[in-house]
Design a protein around this motif. Structure first.
Motif: not given
Lengths: 262, 99
Positions: A167-181
Protein backbone atom coordinates in the motif's frame (compact mmCIF):
# COMPACT_ATOMS: atom_id res chain seq x y z
CA UNK A 1 3.34 27.26 0.29
CA UNK A 2 0.00 29.03 0.33
CA UNK A 3 -3.22 27.62 1.75
CA UNK A 4 -4.46 27.12 -1.81
CA UNK A 5 -1.62 24.63 -2.37
CA UNK A 6 -2.48 22.45 0.60
CA UNK A 7 -3.55 18.95 -0.42
CA UNK A 8 -6.89 17.48 0.52
CA UNK A 9 -6.56 15.57 3.79
CA UNK A 10 -8.77 12.74 4.97
CA UNK A 11 -9.97 13.55 8.50
CA UNK A 12 -11.86 11.40 11.00
CA UNK A 13 -13.43 12.85 14.14
CA UNK A 14 -14.81 10.73 16.97
CA UNK A 15 -15.98 11.55 20.45
CA UNK A 16 -18.06 14.50 21.63
CA UNK A 17 -17.70 17.77 19.69
CA UNK A 18 -16.52 20.96 21.34
CA UNK A 19 -14.62 19.25 24.12
CA UNK A 20 -10.93 19.16 24.98
CA UNK A 21 -9.31 18.02 21.74
CA UNK A 22 -6.68 15.36 21.17
CA UNK A 23 -5.08 15.34 17.70
CA UNK A 24 -3.41 12.11 16.59
CA UNK A 25 -0.60 12.20 14.01
CA UNK A 26 0.54 8.93 12.40
CA UNK A 27 3.88 7.72 11.08
CA UNK A 28 5.44 7.64 7.62
CA UNK A 29 5.03 5.42 4.55
CA UNK A 30 3.34 2.26 5.86
CA UNK A 31 1.13 4.14 8.32
CA UNK A 32 -2.18 6.01 8.31
CA UNK A 33 -4.88 7.07 10.76
CA UNK A 34 -6.04 3.49 11.33
CA UNK A 35 -3.07 3.02 13.69
CA UNK A 36 -5.12 5.15 16.07
CA UNK A 37 -8.68 4.44 14.91
CA UNK A 38 -8.23 0.71 15.55
CA UNK A 39 -6.27 1.08 18.81
CA UNK A 40 -6.33 3.98 21.28
CA UNK A 41 -8.71 6.51 19.69
CA UNK A 42 -12.00 4.89 20.83
CA UNK A 43 -10.84 4.91 24.48
CA UNK A 44 -9.93 8.60 24.26
CA UNK A 45 -13.35 9.35 22.77
CA UNK A 46 -15.11 7.25 25.39
CA UNK A 47 -13.29 9.25 28.08
CA UNK A 48 -14.94 12.41 26.73
CA UNK A 49 -12.22 13.83 24.49
CA UNK A 50 -12.91 15.20 21.06
CA UNK A 51 -10.53 13.13 18.94
CA UNK A 52 -9.23 14.21 15.55
CA UNK A 53 -7.23 11.87 13.32
CA UNK A 54 -6.08 12.50 9.77
CA UNK A 55 -4.12 10.85 7.01
CA UNK A 56 -0.99 12.87 6.40
CA UNK A 57 -0.32 14.01 2.82
CA UNK A 58 0.54 11.08 0.58
CA UNK A 59 -0.91 8.56 3.05
CA UNK A 60 -4.18 6.68 3.46
CA UNK A 61 -7.03 8.42 1.66
CA UNK A 62 -5.43 11.86 1.61
CA UNK A 63 -4.19 13.45 -1.58
CA UNK A 64 -0.76 12.29 -2.79
CA UNK A 65 0.91 15.21 -4.57
CA UNK A 66 4.07 14.27 -6.54
CA UNK A 67 6.23 16.70 -4.54
CA UNK A 68 6.10 18.64 -1.26
CA UNK A 69 7.17 16.22 1.47
CA UNK A 70 9.61 18.24 3.52
CA UNK A 71 8.92 18.16 7.26
CA UNK A 72 7.61 21.74 7.18
CA UNK A 73 4.92 20.71 4.67
CA UNK A 74 3.58 18.13 7.14
CA UNK A 75 3.75 20.73 9.92
CA UNK A 76 1.85 23.23 7.74
CA UNK A 77 -0.86 20.64 7.11
CA UNK A 78 -1.34 20.20 10.85
CA UNK A 79 -1.50 23.98 11.34
CA UNK A 80 -4.17 24.24 8.65
CA UNK A 81 -6.23 21.50 10.30
CA UNK A 82 -6.07 23.30 13.63
CA UNK A 83 -7.33 26.49 11.95
CA UNK A 84 -10.74 24.85 11.71
CA UNK A 85 -13.34 26.88 13.60
CA UNK A 86 -14.50 23.85 15.58
CA UNK A 87 -11.07 23.49 17.20
CA UNK A 88 -11.20 25.66 20.29
CA UNK A 89 -8.38 26.24 22.73
CA UNK A 90 -5.03 24.52 22.92
CA UNK A 91 -5.03 20.87 21.88
CA UNK A 92 -3.12 17.82 23.00
CA UNK A 93 -0.89 16.48 20.23
CA UNK A 94 -0.05 12.80 20.03
CA UNK A 95 2.44 11.59 17.44
CA UNK A 96 3.61 8.10 16.53
CA UNK A 97 7.09 7.66 15.05
CA UNK A 98 7.42 10.28 12.24
CA UNK A 99 4.11 11.74 13.46
CA UNK A 100 5.88 12.54 16.73
CA UNK A 101 8.59 14.38 14.83
CA UNK A 102 5.84 16.43 13.15
CA UNK A 103 4.21 17.05 16.55
CA UNK A 104 7.48 18.24 18.10
CA UNK A 105 8.20 20.48 15.11
CA UNK A 106 4.69 21.92 15.39
CA UNK A 107 5.21 22.53 19.13
CA UNK A 108 8.32 24.51 18.37
CA UNK A 109 6.56 26.59 15.69
CA UNK A 110 3.24 27.10 17.52
CA UNK A 111 3.73 26.52 21.26
CA UNK A 112 0.69 28.68 22.08
CA UNK A 113 -1.65 26.36 20.17
CA UNK A 114 -1.01 23.20 22.14
CA UNK A 115 -1.47 22.07 25.73
CA UNK A 116 0.84 19.06 25.64
CA UNK A 117 2.70 16.67 23.37
CA UNK A 118 2.95 12.92 23.71
CA UNK A 119 5.19 11.14 21.26
CA UNK A 120 5.56 7.40 20.75
CA UNK A 121 8.83 6.13 19.33
CA UNK A 122 9.86 9.51 17.95
CA UNK A 123 12.83 11.80 17.77
CA UNK A 124 13.04 15.55 17.20
CA UNK A 125 14.09 16.72 13.73
CA UNK A 126 17.85 17.01 13.39
CA UNK A 127 20.22 16.83 10.43
CA UNK A 128 21.05 13.25 11.44
CA UNK A 129 17.34 12.37 11.61
CA UNK A 130 16.68 13.82 8.13
CA UNK A 131 19.61 11.92 6.62
CA UNK A 132 18.58 8.66 8.28
CA UNK A 133 14.91 8.94 7.30
CA UNK A 134 15.72 9.89 3.73
CA UNK A 135 18.09 6.93 3.46
CA UNK A 136 15.48 4.53 4.83
CA UNK A 137 12.83 5.79 2.41
CA UNK A 138 15.16 5.73 -0.60
CA UNK A 139 16.41 2.27 0.33
CA UNK A 140 12.87 0.93 0.66
CA UNK A 141 11.89 2.45 -2.68
CA UNK A 142 14.94 0.89 -4.33
CA UNK A 143 14.33 -2.59 -2.89
CA UNK A 144 10.66 -2.49 -3.88
CA UNK A 145 11.65 -2.19 -7.53
CA UNK A 146 12.88 -5.78 -7.23
CA UNK A 147 9.86 -8.06 -7.67
CA UNK A 148 11.31 -10.55 -5.16
CA UNK A 149 11.07 -8.05 -2.30
CA UNK A 150 7.36 -8.24 -1.46
CA UNK A 151 7.31 -12.07 -1.42
CA UNK A 152 10.39 -11.97 0.83
CA UNK A 153 8.67 -9.53 3.21
CA UNK A 154 5.63 -11.79 3.30
CA UNK A 155 7.73 -14.87 4.08
CA UNK A 156 9.79 -13.05 6.70
CA UNK A 157 7.34 -10.70 8.40
CA UNK A 158 3.94 -12.04 7.39
CA UNK A 159 1.14 -11.33 4.97
CA UNK A 160 -0.09 -8.15 6.62
CA UNK A 161 3.33 -6.51 6.76
CA UNK A 162 3.71 -7.22 3.04
CA UNK A 163 0.29 -5.70 2.46
CA UNK A 164 1.27 -2.51 4.32
CA UNK A 165 4.40 -2.18 2.21
CA UNK A 166 2.43 -2.76 -1.00
CA UNK A 167 0.00 0.00 0.00
CA UNK A 168 2.97 2.34 0.63
CA UNK A 169 4.61 1.69 -2.73
CA UNK A 170 2.82 4.47 -4.70
CA UNK A 171 4.11 7.01 -2.15
CA UNK A 172 7.66 5.67 -2.30
CA UNK A 173 7.80 5.34 -6.10
CA UNK A 174 5.49 8.13 -7.22
CA UNK A 175 6.70 11.06 -5.12
CA UNK A 176 9.86 12.87 -4.06
CA UNK A 177 9.38 12.00 -0.37
CA UNK A 178 12.91 10.60 0.18
CA UNK A 179 14.63 13.62 -1.38
CA UNK A 180 12.24 16.05 0.29
CA UNK A 181 12.71 14.70 3.83
CA UNK A 182 16.47 15.18 3.36
CA UNK A 183 15.87 18.82 2.39
CA UNK A 184 13.64 19.57 5.41
CA UNK A 185 14.03 22.74 7.43
CA UNK A 186 15.76 21.65 10.63
CA UNK A 187 15.31 23.81 13.76
CA UNK A 188 18.44 25.06 15.52
CA UNK A 189 19.16 22.88 18.56
CA UNK A 190 19.09 25.77 21.05
CA UNK A 191 15.43 26.44 20.27
CA UNK A 192 14.44 23.16 21.92
CA UNK A 193 15.89 24.32 25.23
CA UNK A 194 13.23 27.06 25.41
CA UNK A 195 10.24 24.90 24.52
CA UNK A 196 7.67 25.58 27.25
CA UNK A 197 5.37 22.75 26.33
CA UNK A 198 5.11 19.60 28.46
CA UNK A 199 6.32 16.57 26.49
CA UNK A 200 5.96 12.89 27.29
CA UNK A 201 7.99 10.48 25.16
CA UNK A 202 7.27 6.75 25.07
CA UNK A 203 9.75 4.16 23.76
CA UNK A 204 9.77 0.42 23.36
CA UNK A 205 12.40 -1.34 25.44
CA UNK A 206 13.95 -3.08 22.43
CA UNK A 207 13.65 -0.19 20.00
CA UNK A 208 16.70 1.40 18.38
CA UNK A 209 15.20 4.69 19.54
CA UNK A 210 15.11 3.78 23.24
CA UNK A 211 18.46 5.54 23.67
CA UNK A 212 16.70 8.76 22.65
CA UNK A 213 14.91 8.96 26.04
CA UNK A 214 17.72 10.42 28.19
CA UNK A 215 18.83 12.70 25.34
CA UNK A 216 15.33 14.14 25.02
CA UNK A 217 15.06 14.62 28.78
CA UNK A 218 18.29 16.62 28.71
CA UNK A 219 17.26 18.64 25.65
CA UNK A 220 13.71 19.68 26.57
CA UNK A 221 12.96 21.73 29.69
CA UNK A 222 9.71 19.87 30.49
CA UNK A 223 10.02 16.27 29.36
CA UNK A 224 9.40 12.92 30.93
CA UNK A 225 9.87 9.55 29.31
CA UNK A 226 8.27 6.15 29.65
CA UNK A 227 9.49 2.74 28.50
CA UNK A 228 7.22 -0.11 27.40
CA UNK A 229 8.85 -3.39 28.40
CA UNK A 230 9.22 -6.23 25.94
CA UNK A 231 8.47 -4.26 22.77
CA UNK A 232 10.31 -2.62 19.90
CA UNK A 233 9.31 0.23 17.58
CA UNK A 234 5.67 -0.87 17.10
CA UNK A 235 4.48 -0.13 20.62
CA UNK A 236 1.34 1.78 19.58
CA UNK A 237 -0.13 -0.98 17.45
CA UNK A 238 1.55 -3.76 19.43
CA UNK A 239 0.47 -2.70 22.92
CA UNK A 240 -2.57 -0.42 22.68
CA UNK A 241 -3.75 -1.67 26.09
CA UNK A 242 -0.56 -0.24 27.62
CA UNK A 243 -0.13 2.89 25.51
CA UNK A 244 -3.83 3.86 25.61
CA UNK A 245 -4.06 4.24 29.43
CA UNK A 246 -0.72 6.04 29.37
CA UNK A 247 -2.15 8.58 26.91
CA UNK A 248 -5.30 9.00 29.00
CA UNK A 249 -3.22 9.64 32.11
CA UNK A 250 -1.10 12.18 30.25
CA UNK A 251 -3.89 14.26 28.68
CA UNK A 252 -5.86 14.12 31.92
CA UNK A 253 -3.24 15.76 34.10
CA UNK A 254 -4.31 19.37 33.66
CA UNK A 255 -1.92 20.56 30.96
CA UNK A 256 -4.71 22.35 29.16
CA UNK A 257 -5.78 24.39 32.19
CA UNK A 258 -2.17 25.43 32.70
CA UNK A 259 -1.80 26.36 29.03
CA UNK A 260 -4.98 28.46 29.15
CA UNK A 261 -3.68 30.41 32.17
CA UNK A 262 -0.40 31.39 30.53
CA UNK B 1 -14.47 -23.62 2.88
CA UNK B 2 -16.84 -22.47 5.63
CA UNK B 3 -20.31 -21.37 4.69
CA UNK B 4 -22.38 -19.05 6.81
CA UNK B 5 -26.15 -19.67 6.85
CA UNK B 6 -28.19 -17.41 4.57
CA UNK B 7 -28.79 -14.00 6.20
CA UNK B 8 -32.10 -13.40 7.94
CA UNK B 9 -34.50 -10.94 6.36
CA UNK B 10 -33.19 -7.93 8.31
CA UNK B 11 -29.61 -9.04 7.72
CA UNK B 12 -30.36 -9.36 4.01
CA UNK B 13 -31.50 -5.73 3.97
CA UNK B 14 -28.34 -4.64 5.78
CA UNK B 15 -26.19 -6.67 3.38
CA UNK B 16 -27.83 -4.87 0.46
CA UNK B 17 -27.23 -1.50 2.14
CA UNK B 18 -23.59 -2.38 2.92
CA UNK B 19 -22.97 -3.49 -0.66
CA UNK B 20 -24.46 -0.24 -1.92
CA UNK B 21 -22.32 1.74 0.54
CA UNK B 22 -19.20 -0.11 -0.66
CA UNK B 23 -19.86 0.90 -4.26
CA UNK B 24 -20.70 4.44 -3.18
CA UNK B 25 -17.59 5.23 -1.13
CA UNK B 26 -15.09 3.05 -3.00
CA UNK B 27 -16.10 3.37 -6.66
CA UNK B 28 -12.48 2.98 -7.74
CA UNK B 29 -12.40 -0.59 -6.47
CA UNK B 30 -13.81 -3.18 -8.86
CA UNK B 31 -16.12 -5.63 -7.12
CA UNK B 32 -17.42 -7.22 -10.33
CA UNK B 33 -15.31 -10.35 -10.01
CA UNK B 34 -15.98 -10.85 -6.32
CA UNK B 35 -19.63 -11.04 -5.26
CA UNK B 36 -20.17 -9.57 -1.80
CA UNK B 37 -21.53 -12.25 0.54
CA UNK B 38 -21.64 -12.71 4.30
CA UNK B 39 -18.38 -14.70 4.07
CA UNK B 40 -16.48 -12.10 2.07
CA UNK B 41 -13.43 -10.74 3.88
CA UNK B 42 -12.90 -7.03 3.30
CA UNK B 43 -9.10 -7.08 3.19
CA UNK B 44 -8.28 -10.57 1.98
CA UNK B 45 -11.03 -10.99 -0.63
CA UNK B 46 -11.92 -7.44 -1.69
CA UNK B 47 -8.35 -6.12 -1.24
CA UNK B 48 -9.61 -3.16 0.73
CA UNK B 49 -6.95 -1.20 2.59
CA UNK B 50 -7.49 -0.83 6.33
CA UNK B 51 -8.24 2.88 5.82
CA UNK B 52 -11.03 1.89 3.40
CA UNK B 53 -12.71 0.06 6.27
CA UNK B 54 -12.84 3.33 8.20
CA UNK B 55 -14.31 5.11 5.17
CA UNK B 56 -16.90 2.38 4.64
CA UNK B 57 -18.00 2.24 8.25
CA UNK B 58 -18.10 6.05 8.32
CA UNK B 59 -20.61 5.89 5.47
CA UNK B 60 -22.59 3.17 7.25
CA UNK B 61 -22.54 5.33 10.38
CA UNK B 62 -24.13 8.14 8.39
CA UNK B 63 -26.78 5.77 6.99
CA UNK B 64 -27.69 4.16 10.31
CA UNK B 65 -27.13 7.20 12.53
CA UNK B 66 -27.07 6.77 16.28
CA UNK B 67 -27.99 3.08 16.06
CA UNK B 68 -24.38 2.11 15.38
CA UNK B 69 -21.05 2.93 17.04
CA UNK B 70 -18.26 1.73 14.78
CA UNK B 71 -15.35 3.14 16.84
CA UNK B 72 -16.81 1.11 19.72
CA UNK B 73 -17.26 -1.91 17.45
CA UNK B 74 -13.62 -1.78 16.36
CA UNK B 75 -12.48 -1.20 19.94
CA UNK B 76 -13.85 -4.65 20.77
CA UNK B 77 -11.61 -6.28 18.15
CA UNK B 78 -7.87 -6.94 18.11
CA UNK B 79 -5.95 -5.86 15.00
CA UNK B 80 -5.71 -9.37 13.46
CA UNK B 81 -9.49 -9.69 13.85
CA UNK B 82 -9.98 -6.37 12.03
CA UNK B 83 -7.72 -7.52 9.19
CA UNK B 84 -9.78 -10.72 8.93
CA UNK B 85 -13.15 -8.95 9.29
CA UNK B 86 -15.98 -10.36 7.18
CA UNK B 87 -18.98 -8.64 5.68
CA UNK B 88 -21.15 -10.92 7.82
CA UNK B 89 -19.62 -9.64 11.06
CA UNK B 90 -20.46 -6.05 10.16
CA UNK B 91 -23.93 -6.97 8.88
CA UNK B 92 -24.75 -8.89 12.07
CA UNK B 93 -23.46 -6.04 14.22
CA UNK B 94 -25.68 -3.50 12.44
CA UNK B 95 -28.71 -5.81 12.39
CA UNK B 96 -28.24 -6.49 16.11
CA UNK B 97 -28.17 -2.79 16.90
CA UNK B 98 -31.33 -2.19 14.85
CA UNK B 99 -33.40 -4.74 16.75
Amino acid sequence: MTAACLPHLNVERIGPAGRETVVLVHGIATDNLTSYYFTVAPALAAAGYSVMMYDQRGHGRSERPPTGYRLEHFTQDLAALLDRPDITGPVHLVGNSFGGTVALDFALCHPDRIASVLVVESEPPTDAWAAKMSGLLAGSAHRLRDERTLPWIERTYGRHEARLVRWATPLLHGTTIAEDIAASRIPAEERWRDLEVPVCAVYGEYSDLAAMAPRLERLLPDCRTRQVAGHGHSVLVGTPHTVGPLMLDWVGTGHRAKAART
Amino acid sequence: MTTTPAPRADEAAVLTELTEALHHVLPEIGFEDTPVTMDTRFVEDLDLESIDLVTLTGELGRRYGGHVDFPGFFASLELPEIIGLTVGQVVRYIAGRLR
